[in-house]
Each structure stands twice: as C-alpha cells, then as structure tokens.
Design a protein around this motif. Structure first.
Motif, PDB file in Angstrom:
ATOM      1  N   ARG A  13     -18.349   1.189   4.037  1.00  0.00           N
ATOM      2  CA  ARG A  13     -18.793   0.625   4.585  1.00  0.00           C
ATOM      3  C   ARG A  13     -19.703   0.600   5.892  1.00  0.00           C
ATOM      4  O   ARG A  13     -20.457   0.734   6.616  1.00  0.00           O
ATOM      5  CB  ARG A  13     -17.250   0.024   6.183  1.00  0.00           C
TER       6      ARG A  13
ATOM      7  N   ASN B 239     -23.751  -0.553   4.412  1.00  0.00           N
ATOM      8  CA  ASN B 239     -24.336  -1.137   5.646  1.00  0.00           C
ATOM      9  C   ASN B 239     -23.906  -1.439   6.872  1.00  0.00           C
ATOM     10  O   ASN B 239     -24.415  -2.175   7.015  1.00  0.00           O
ATOM     11  CB  ASN B 239     -24.135  -3.167   4.951  1.00  0.00           C
TER      12      ASN B 239
ATOM     13  N   MET C 211     -22.043  -1.771   8.446  1.00  0.00           N
ATOM     14  CA  MET C 211     -20.671  -2.287   8.959  1.00  0.00           C
ATOM     15  C   MET C 211     -19.989  -1.370   9.768  1.00  0.00           C
ATOM     16  O   MET C 211     -18.852  -2.158  10.785  1.00  0.00           O
ATOM     17  CB  MET C 211     -19.330  -2.736   7.826  1.00  0.00           C
TER      18      MET C 211
ATOM     19  N   LEU D  75     -19.087  -1.606  14.280  1.00  0.00           N
ATOM     20  CA  LEU D  75     -18.864  -2.369  14.712  1.00  0.00           C
ATOM     21  C   LEU D  75     -17.566  -1.871  15.742  1.00  0.00           C
ATOM     22  O   LEU D  75     -17.031  -2.014  17.236  1.00  0.00           O
ATOM     23  CB  LEU D  75     -18.242  -3.403  14.701  1.00  0.00           C
TER      24      LEU D  75
ATOM     25  N   ILE E 198     -30.339  -5.229  11.179  1.00  0.00           N
ATOM     26  CA  ILE E 198     -30.090  -6.666  10.009  1.00  0.00           C
ATOM     27  C   ILE E 198     -30.587  -6.727   8.927  1.00  0.00           C
ATOM     28  O   ILE E 198     -30.079  -7.144   8.523  1.00  0.00           O
ATOM     29  CB  ILE E 198     -30.889  -7.914  10.826  1.00  0.00           C
TER      30      ILE E 198
ATOM     31  N   ARG F 122     -28.857  -5.076   6.271  1.00  0.00           N
ATOM     32  CA  ARG F 122     -27.425  -5.541   5.486  1.00  0.00           C
ATOM     33  C   ARG F 122     -28.299  -6.898   4.801  1.00  0.00           C
ATOM     34  O   ARG F 122     -27.275  -7.446   4.464  1.00  0.00           O
ATOM     35  CB  ARG F 122     -26.560  -6.462   7.231  1.00  0.00           C
ATOM     36  N   ARG F 123     -29.258  -7.292   4.836  1.00  0.00           N
ATOM     37  CA  ARG F 123     -29.823  -8.484   4.350  1.00  0.00           C
ATOM     38  C   ARG F 123     -29.844  -8.116   2.916  1.00  0.00           C
ATOM     39  O   ARG F 123     -29.726  -8.860   1.740  1.00  0.00           O
ATOM     40  CB  ARG F 123     -31.188  -8.974   5.068  1.00  0.00           C
TER      41      ARG F 123
ATOM     42  N   MET G 188     -21.682  -7.969   0.966  1.00  0.00           N
ATOM     43  CA  MET G 188     -21.057  -7.428   0.714  1.00  0.00           C
ATOM     44  C   MET G 188     -19.925  -8.241   0.857  1.00  0.00           C
ATOM     45  O   MET G 188     -19.774  -9.493   1.502  1.00  0.00           O
ATOM     46  CB  MET G 188     -20.297  -6.460   2.522  1.00  0.00           C
TER      47      MET G 188
ATOM     48  N   PHE H  78     -15.555  -8.797   1.149  1.00  0.00           N
ATOM     49  CA  PHE H  78     -14.749  -7.981   1.637  1.00  0.00           C
ATOM     50  C   PHE H  78     -13.367  -8.258   1.061  1.00  0.00           C
ATOM     51  O   PHE H  78     -13.429  -9.003   0.252  1.00  0.00           O
ATOM     52  CB  PHE H  78     -14.262  -8.763   3.130  1.00  0.00           C
TER      53      PHE H  78
ATOM     54  N   ASN I  63     -13.549 -13.908   4.087  1.00  0.00           N
ATOM     55  CA  ASN I  63     -13.019 -15.142   4.453  1.00  0.00           C
ATOM     56  C   ASN I  63     -14.575 -16.640   4.706  1.00  0.00           C
ATOM     57  O   ASN I  63     -15.634 -15.742   5.721  1.00  0.00           O
ATOM     58  CB  ASN I  63     -13.821 -13.479   5.347  1.00  0.00           C
TER      59      ASN I  63
END
Ligand SMILES: Nc1ncnc2c1ncn2[C@@H]1O[C@H](COP(=O)(O)OP(=O)(O)OP(=O)(O)O)[C@@H](O)[C@H]1O
Ligand SMILES: [Mg+2]
Lengths: 269, 542
Positions: A66, A69, A71, A74, A99, A102-103, A107, A109, A113
């Motif tokens: 995580r 990227n 993540m 958060l 951003i 992450r593009r 990812m 999970f 989801n």
C-alpha cells in the motif's frame, strides 16, 4: 492535452527491457504512529515481471504494497523513512501528484470492492475520472480489459446491469478489469484470490501470466503454491523485515535463510 | 445423565419480556386510540345522518342533526342524566346553530320523510320542511319528492353562476387591481421625479375602464341568480325564503338511498379537499391550506437538503478531527433539541426584519417609498417560513448524511482513490450516490417534522386566510413573498380562535385527519424514492 493518450498505447514487451529494475525500494521504514511496521526494506522489482510477497500474517506485506501507490497516506499518523522509486523517480517527490502516481499504479484489493454502478461504469471508472468521454474509446477499453480479466464472455450481454449482481469471483475479476482499464504500468494485488474458489483462482492466475506481458505485477499471497506458480521472484517478510528476496525457484528449492525454509515447509507462520 | 447445575434454574428473562412488551402495548394503544378518534370524528363531518324533529315537553319543536350526547355535569354519578346537542342551523333565525337539550325533556322524536337539509354559504345549514321553489326563469314549483331533482338542478345552476362570478371577481378583477396598484406606484414615482406622466395616466385610465367593464359583467352574472329562491318552513312553523344563490347543497336526510348518502359524503369530501373555505374557515374546503402546506414543505426540503449535505460532507470528509470539530458536532446535535418557537423568533428577527428588510431596501425601495412603506420581503412569507423550518431541520439532515457517508464501505472509497480519483471525484461519484438512501432518510425525517410544525410559522408568514396562493398563473408564478395558509395553523385557528367553536369542532378533526394523511403521503413518497435508490445500490453480494 489528452491525459490518456500516452498510456493507451501498448508497450512492446521485449526480453531485454524486462531486466530493468523498475520499482526500487531503498532502506524503507514505516510507522503507524509509534508502531514500526516495516524496517529497512530494500528490494528491486524488474519491469514486466511478477514479484510475490509472502510471510506470516501481520508481517507488513500489505503495508509495503500500500505504500507503492501511497494508499497509506489515508491513514492518520504515519511516517516513513528511506525512499521508493518508480522508473527512476521517487514517489515522494513533491513534484509528483499522488493522483497521477495512482493512475500509473493500479491496485486490486483482497476483498472485492465494486462500485454500486453498472458493470460498464465500473470498468471505465478510471478513464472517466481522467476526463475521457469519447464513447468509442470507453467501449473499446471496457471490452479489452474485460477480456483480459477473463470476464468478457460472462458479462458481455449485461454490461448495464449492476455490478453487485455478480458472483464473488466475477466481482474480483471485475475489480481486476477496472484496475487495468486505464493501462497502469504497475499492478498491485493484495491477496486477490483469498475469497475465491479454485476455478476462479486458476483463472486469475492465468490472467496474471497474461498480464505480465504488459504490466509489472506485485502480488501478496498466503498460498505458497500460488507464489510458486505465478511469480518470477519472491520476497519473504517476517516481523516487518525482509528476510530473503530471490528468484522464486531459488526461494522454494534452495532458500539461503533458515527462517525462509521453515516458513515454506510450513513449520511456522 | 445428570443435568448441570446451571440448567436447573428457572428462565430469568420472562418478567422483563412482559414488562417491555407492556410498554409497547400501551404506546401502540394510545397511538391507535388517537388515530381512531381522529378518523371517526374526522369522517363524520362528511356523513349526513337522519334528522329528527324533536318535540320537548314544554312544547317547543326543533329540527336538527344530533351533534353529541353527554352526561350532564350536575347529575349524580349513580343516576346519570344525559343531555344532547342538536345542530339546528338557521343561525339568522335561531340565534345559535347548536342547542343543548335535556334528554328527560324530550317528549317525542320522529323522522319525517319531508325534512330537507340545506347547506348554505353563510349562517350555517338549515333543517326545514320544503314548500316550494322558484326557478331561474321565475316560475314557482311546489317542492315535493317528485320535484326534488329539479331543485337539485337549480342548485347546481346557481353554484355554476357563483363560480363564474368568483372567477371574474377573484382572478380577473384581482389581476386588474394588482396592475392598477403597480401603475399607481409608477405614477407616484414619475411625479416625484418630475418625469412625464401622460403615458402612465393613460394606462391607468385604460385599467379603470377595464375594471368598470368587469364590474358591470359581474353584476350581469349576479343578476342571473336574482329570481331563483327556495321557500321553506322551519320547525316552529315560520316561513323562510332563501335565495338560491346562497344554497350549496340540498338533501332529504330521512328519505334518501344509501347510495345517495354515500355520494353526498364524497361530494362533501371533494369540496373539503379542492375548494376554498367559507364561513370563517368552519365550512367549505381546505385547498389553500393543503396547497400551502405542500409548497412550504417542498421548498423547505429543497433548501435543507443541499445545505445539510454540503455541511455534512465538510464535517465528515474534509474537516480535521479535533476539539473544534467535536464542538461543532455537539452544537449541531443540540440544535435539533432547540424548541421550534425559538427558530420562529430567530426567523422573525433575522430573516424577516434583517434579511427581508435589507432586500426591500436594496431591490424594492420604490415599492416602499411610493406604496405607503408596504414591505415586500420585510414581512412574513413563504420564503421565510421555508428558510426557518429548513434551519430547524438542518441538524437532522446533517446527522443523517454524516452517518450515511461513514457507512459507505471503506473498500469503495479506497477503490476510487486507487483508481486515481481525487477526493472530490470520490465524493461526487461514489460516496454521494452510495449514501443517497441514507440522506433521503434524513430528508424524510426533516419533512415529517417540518410539515407538522406550527409555532414558528405563526411568526414568519402563515395566516388564517390568504387571498392568494403562493404559486399561481400570475408572473413570476412563484410568490416567495406571499403569506399562505397552513393545515397545522388552520387546526389551531379553528379550534381556539373561532367565534363558533361548536361549528368548528368537526372541522378540527377533519383537518387533523387531513394533516396526518398529508404527512404520511409525503413520507410514503420519499420512502418510495429511497427504496428505489436502495435497490439500485444494494444488489446481491457474494
Ligand atoms: N491502519 C493501521 N494502523 C495501525 N497499525 C496498522 C494498520 N494497518 C496495519 N497495521 C499494523 O501493521 C502491521 C503490518 O500489517 P499488514 O496489514 O501490513 O500485515 P500483512 O502482512 O498484510 O498481514 P496479513 O497477511 O494478515 O494481511 C500489523 O502489525 C498491523 O497491526
Ligand atoms: Mg494484508
């Protein structure tokens, strides 16, 4: 400028390019508040190869993944040291937007989801976010990624149905399709098969084999067999430390660390 | 096999099951009782019962509809004496519409098939013996069972003329009046500024001509009703002549089929729902109040939803957790507990006087200056009512939205961010659609609270009788500045401010019933939308 144009073109996969070290993790340490989750990790992931992270529960595999990227941004109260570079550039470089990172780094999970939208809208979500509105481009991307995720034949007649009506395994493949729709360079997968039956697992492993031609893949798994089947290299973690990192063959046939051998042969963890 | 010791003890939960269910039963009984009372009393307004002719031992005779029966307050409990209340109507002759009679004094009660009931524009109903009627062309017809249908036709014709007259007077003359009003303001302004006034004066003259034409027309229409009348005899044998124009309905309470009774019931119900009130609101319909309540509630929801949702998004998604945020949350939650009248006072002090006053100063200064300082927005009205109630129900929407946002699975949020979406894109595309059902729940609660609220509205714009509706066909169609009627206030006004409380009581129940039905309908509508959304966002999983 059309942001998607540069990524839409398919890169040729030649043997020589695959040797380049694409993700470079250097002395990376990571804290959740006061708790140290990763300790001085250094490893390189070559381009267009599959690297598996294995290790007992809580050893920090997801944490490292995580971070690739960002993540973990958060989470409140995190801190890191060392550096992670992708294609020669630090991901913590203030000039890099999270951003856009992450593009480039998709990812998947552990728990599938899907969004409460139609199958189609799920798959093209990332493209729409990037501002692509051309229906032809979206249709094309939807079909290619669903085909790559081995889901096309099952859903091609119900693209406008809710994604929540799919089975668990289909949902996970949908999430994979969604993650590859905007052609990221790297695909991170955190135990993508933990909720799937052997058939769906097989399909996803096949898929990883195919995706390898275009993407660099990092996969976290608890299944030794799976790591052995899909990965080129394997990293073994224990209590936040990288114990051993080598070609998959070597790790499984002839590990140099006693801890690795003990874990692989099922004597602990 | 021996039982373990703990298995031998008696079950311990039983008394509490009874106790708790008793609480529920008491609560439900009270609610059912309330609804039953409102239902029975509310619907009896529209039902036409048989009408007895009552002869008392002292020789007086009367005709009327039984309204209620009760134990006389001075009679001993062991040997209760009853008294009855009759609605005898003909207020102009009898002095009062309702009469109390001791049951012991009733000598004879019979139900003459000739008895006729009349509903009238004013002075209450009349229960009489028919004699004859004069039709529109002036010929007199004896009124019997055989000619009763002709009478009904005459009544129908008279009411058509009445509504024609109403259109001319209320809409057309009203519109000319409004135009004259604004032209006069123009004139005063032009005079004040020394601008040429010839044009405006010409306009005014033209309007005057139009006004006189309409007045002449209305007199002509009125004349069509001049001849028709009904001649009747009341219980005491007095002859009475009633102009046809004042009659709303006629029926033979003791000589009508069940079908007639039912259709009379529905005719009255229709009038109740779709017509305007008469007789100081104690009779006629409630259309303006229903409409006002609906419009106000809808505007309130339209105002409160965006404010509440935006505030909740900030609180939940953007604001940094800390002492200030926690204090804001406590304040928001406490706002929900503030008595509604406090919001009314705030609405009057801030919205009406400060905001409305400034709007008038800024945009309607001419109106103020040349129209005797008559405020436009600086007085109570639809906008301020909606805003006040929106403020009052804001916490409900904020709390519901916050809850809904935090209930969106973390995975969905992460999936969106991992796909490269910005925070705002994630909120817009993922979080808001997924929490829409929860947000709607909040809006439903807000609507339910807002629609039934009266106290604050009395301060910021609800009136007993509004001449116009807040939405109509006159530009600009939506009149945010207008005062309006409201069912809740109507109930209060009927029940406690009415000069004839006996006549108002049945309407209080009917209006209460209507308010309940309206709130239920609004809620059902919103719930249907919410369930649709829910079905969309909650498919089968795994
Ligand atoms: N958000 C968080 N806040 C605090 N501590 C965390 C958080 N996420 C993970 N940790 C801790 O960091 C350590 C590593 O967690 P991580 O999720 O990376 O383990 P993992 O190797 O993925 O385990 P598993 O195989 O069970 O998924 C654990 O001790 C965990 O408790
Ligand atoms: Mg994990």
């Amino acid at each position: 400028m059309n942001p998607s144009a540069s990524r839409i073109k398919v890169q040729p996969a030649t043997e020589s390019e695959g040797r380049k070290d694409y993700i470079r993790i250097q002395d990376f340490g990571f804290w959740y508040g006061a708790k140290k989750a990763l300790d001085a990790i250094s490893l390189d992931v070559p381009e267009r190869r599959v690297v598996a992270f294995i290790g007992p529960s809580g050893c920090g595999k997801s944490t490292l993944l995580r971070n690739l990227n960002r993540m973990n941004d958060l989470v409140d109260g995190i801190r890191h040291e060392g550096d992670i570079q992708i294609a020669g550039r630090s991901i913590y470089d203030p000039g890099i937007e999270v951003i856009s990172l992450r593009r480039r780094v998709g990812m998947v999970f552990q728990k599938s989801n899907p969004f409460p939208k139609s199958i189609y809208d799920n798959v093209v979500y990332a493209l729409r976010i990037m501002g692509v509105t051309d229906r032809a481009v979206l249709d094309e991307a939807c079909e290619t990624s669903l085909r790559k995720a081995a889901l096309w034949d099952e859903v091609k007649d119900r693209l406008n149905d809710s994604a929540l009506g799919l089975s668990g395994g289909q949902m996970q493949r949908l999430c994979i399709a969604r993650a590859i729709a905007n052609r990221p360079e790297i695909l991170l997968m955190d135990e993508p098969c933990s909720a799937l039956d052997p058939i769906a697992t097989g399909k996803i492993e096949e898929l990883i084999h195919e995706l390898k031609a275009q993407f660099t893949i990092v996969i976290v798994t608890h299944s030794m067999q799976q790591a052995a089947r899909v990965s080129d290299r394997t990293a073994f973690f224990y209590l936040g430390k990288l114990i051993e990192y080598d070609t998959t063959e070597k790790i499984f046939m002839n590990p140099s660390q006693a801890q690795t051998e003990a874990y692989i042969s099922g004597r602990f963890g | 096999m021996t039982q373990p010791a703990y298995d031998n003890s008696a079950p311990k939960g039983e008394p509490w099951v009874w106790f708790t269910s008793l609480g529920l039963i008491i609560g439900l009984t009270m609610v059912a009782g309330l609804l039953g009372l409102v239902l029975v009393n509310g619907f009896s307004v529209f039902w036409a019962p048989a009408v007895p002719t009552v002869k008392l031992s002292d020789g007086t005779v009367m005709m009327g509809q039984l309204a209620q029966r009760r134990v006389r307050p001075d009679s001993p409990a062991s040997n209760p004496k009853y008294e009855r209340q009759y609605q005898v109507g003909l207020r102009e002759l009898n002095g009062a519409s309702y009469v109390w009679v001791e049951e012991a004094k009733i000598a004879q009660e019979d139900f003459s098939s000739a008895t006729m009931g009349l509903e009238r524009m004013e002075n209450g109903p009349a229960f009489v013996t028919p004699v004859a009627f004069v039709n529109a062309s002036g010929s007199k017809v004896p009124l019997t069972k055989a000619t009763f249908n002709d009478l009904l036709n005459e009544v129908e014709r008279a009411s058509e003329i009445r509504s024609e007259l109403n259109t001319i007077q209320r809409s057309k003359i009203g519109a000319v009046n409004a135009k004259m009003e604004s032209t006069r303001i123009d004139l005063r302004r032009a005079e004040d500024r020394g601008e040429p006034t010839a044009d405006i004066k010409a306009q005014l003259a033209a309007l005057d001509v139009e006004f006189n034409q309409l007045r002449a027309l209305s007199e002509k229409v009125l004349a069509k009703n001049a001849l028709a009348k009904i001649e009747v005899r009341d219980a005491r044998g007095r002859d009475v002549v009633l102009p046809m124009a004042t009659i709303v309905r006629a029926w033979l309470p003791n000589d009508m089929s069940a079908w007639d009774r039912v259709s009379l019931f529905f005719s009255r119900l229709r009038e109740f729902l779709f017509d305007e009130p008469r007789e100081a609101n104690t009779e006629g319909g409630l259309m303006p109040a229903i409409f006002g309540t609906l419009v106000m509630t809808v505007f309130m929801s339209l105002l409160v939803t965006p404010f509440g949702v935006i505030a909740a998004i900030y609180l939940r998604e953007y604001a940094k957790d800390g002492v200030i945020l926690r204090m804001v949350r406590v304040c928001v939650n406490n706002l929900a507990g503030v008595p509604s009248i406090v919001f009314g006072v705030f609405g009057l002090g801030f919205f009406v006087y400060v905001l409305g006053g400034s709007i008038d100063q800024l945009f309607f200064s001419d109106q103020l200056k040349y129209n005797n300082n008559t405020p436009v927005f600086g007085t109570g009205g639809l906008l301020w009512c909606s805003l006040t109630l929106a403020l009052m129900t804001l916490p409900v929407v904020i709390v519901a939205t916050e809850e809904a946002l935090s209930a969106v699975p973390r995975g969905m949020r992460e999936a969106s961010l991992a796909a490269g979406a910005s925070k705002w894109q994630t909120i817009r595309d993922i979080l808001l659609p997924a929490s829409a059902p929860g947000i709607l729940t909040g809006v439903i609660l807000a609507m339910a609270r807002g629609a039934g609220e009266v106290a604050p509205l009395m301060l910021v714009g609800v009136v007993k009788l509004a001449p116009t509706l807040p939405v109509d066909m006159v530009e600009p169609f939506l009149h945010f500045d207008r005062k309006f009627m409201h069912l809740g206030f109507h109930i209060y006004d009927l029940g406690f401010q009415s000069p004839d409380s006996d006549a108002a009581r049945p309407m209080v129940f009917a209006t209460t019933l209507l308010l309940i039905v309206l709130v239920v309908c609004l809620n059902l509508g919103a719930i249907t939308i919410r369930n649709r959304l829910r079905a969309r966002y909650k498919g089968a999983s795994f």
